[in-house]
Design an enzyme around this catalytic site. Structure first.
Site, PDB file in Angstrom:
ATOM      1  N   CYS A 184       4.444   7.086  -2.198  1.00 59.45           N
ATOM      2  CA  CYS A 184       5.411   6.223  -2.889  1.00 59.45           C
ATOM      3  C   CYS A 184       4.900   4.798  -3.031  1.00 59.45           C
ATOM      4  O   CYS A 184       3.929   4.402  -2.392  1.00 59.45           O
ATOM      5  CB  CYS A 184       6.715   6.148  -2.082  1.00 59.45           C
ATOM      6  N   CYS A 208      10.079   1.967  -3.150  1.00 59.66           N
ATOM      7  CA  CYS A 208      10.792   3.234  -3.377  1.00 59.66           C
ATOM      8  C   CYS A 208      12.144   3.209  -2.663  1.00 59.66           C
ATOM      9  O   CYS A 208      12.219   2.899  -1.473  1.00 59.66           O
ATOM     10  CB  CYS A 208       9.968   4.418  -2.892  1.00 59.66           C
ATOM     11  N   CYS A 233       5.713  10.619  -5.780  1.00 62.25           N
ATOM     12  CA  CYS A 233       7.177  10.677  -5.680  1.00 62.25           C
ATOM     13  C   CYS A 233       7.767  10.731  -7.085  1.00 62.25           C
ATOM     14  O   CYS A 233       7.333  10.004  -7.978  1.00 62.25           O
ATOM     15  CB  CYS A 233       7.660   9.429  -4.941  1.00 62.25           C
ATOM     16  N   CYS A 291      10.039   7.084  -7.590  1.00 62.64           N
ATOM     17  CA  CYS A 291       9.445   5.769  -7.887  1.00 62.64           C
ATOM     18  C   CYS A 291       8.202   5.851  -8.769  1.00 62.64           C
ATOM     19  O   CYS A 291       7.690   4.830  -9.198  1.00 62.64           O
ATOM     20  CB  CYS A 291       9.128   5.017  -6.597  1.00 62.64           C
TER      21      CYS A 291
END
Length: 186
Positions: free
Chosen positions: A32, A36, A63, A66
């Site tokens: 991430c 995030c 992810c 994000c």
């Protein structure tokens, strides 16, 4: 930046560090951005990486929340604004509508107008007008072309809009400006 500072940024969901580093969670296999909004992982399960390629090389996947594998929206918007400015600088003398500009830049007119104004504090139309006035000032200072020739040469569609815009930007008429600044006739 040490790992303690990175961890502090992750806990704070600090956008300032997006693009500076990325973190991955061993238990989920996901990496991430520091900003995030997902639930913070346990510190013992976190690894830090300098870029998305490093995380992917260690078999972590991006992810979906994000999107660390994609450029940040600000970077994309900045590129859109720069592309628009370049297009306008190369074509300021042509009659351009927001729709024509948006088609060339490949975004919607609404999105272009909103993003351009947010980054430059001016609409594309106002930006083009400023380019035209700067070019007109150059011609008035360095040539003996008529005001009418300059008006059409820099892209204004009629003399009235040229004179109004010129006075709005310089507080002078083109004739007054030329008299004060012309280097050819001196």
């Amino acid at each position: 930046m040490d790992d303690a500072a990175k961890w502090k940024a992750v806990i704070a969901c600090d956008k300032e560090y997006d693009g500076v580093f990325y973190y991955a969670v061993k238990t989920t296999g996901i990496f991430c951005r520091p900003s995030c909004p997902s639930k913070p992982p346990k510190r013992k399960n976190v690894l830090f990486f300098n870029d998305p390629a490093e995380a992917e090389a260690d078999d972590f996947r991006p992810c979906k929340r994000c999107r660390p594998d994609q450029q940040k929206g600000d970077q994309l918007n900045a590129r859109l604004v720069e592309n628009t400015k370049q297009f306008l600088q190369e074509n300021y003398w042509k009659p351009l509508s927001i729709h024509e500009i948006a088609i060339h830049i490949q975004v919607s007119p609404f999105h272009l107008g909103r993003v351009f104004k947010a980054h430059t504090s001016a609409t594309p139309h106002a930006y083009v007008e400023r380019l035209r006035i700067e070019q007109a000032k150059h011609f008035l200072r360095h040539t003996s072309h008529t005001n009418t020739y300059i008006c059409y040469h820099v892209g204004f569609q009629n003399a009235a809009s040229f004179y109004q815009a010129f006075k709005r930007h310089t507080s002078q008429t083109p004739k007054q400006y030329r008299k004060e600044h012309n280097h050819v006739l001196c």
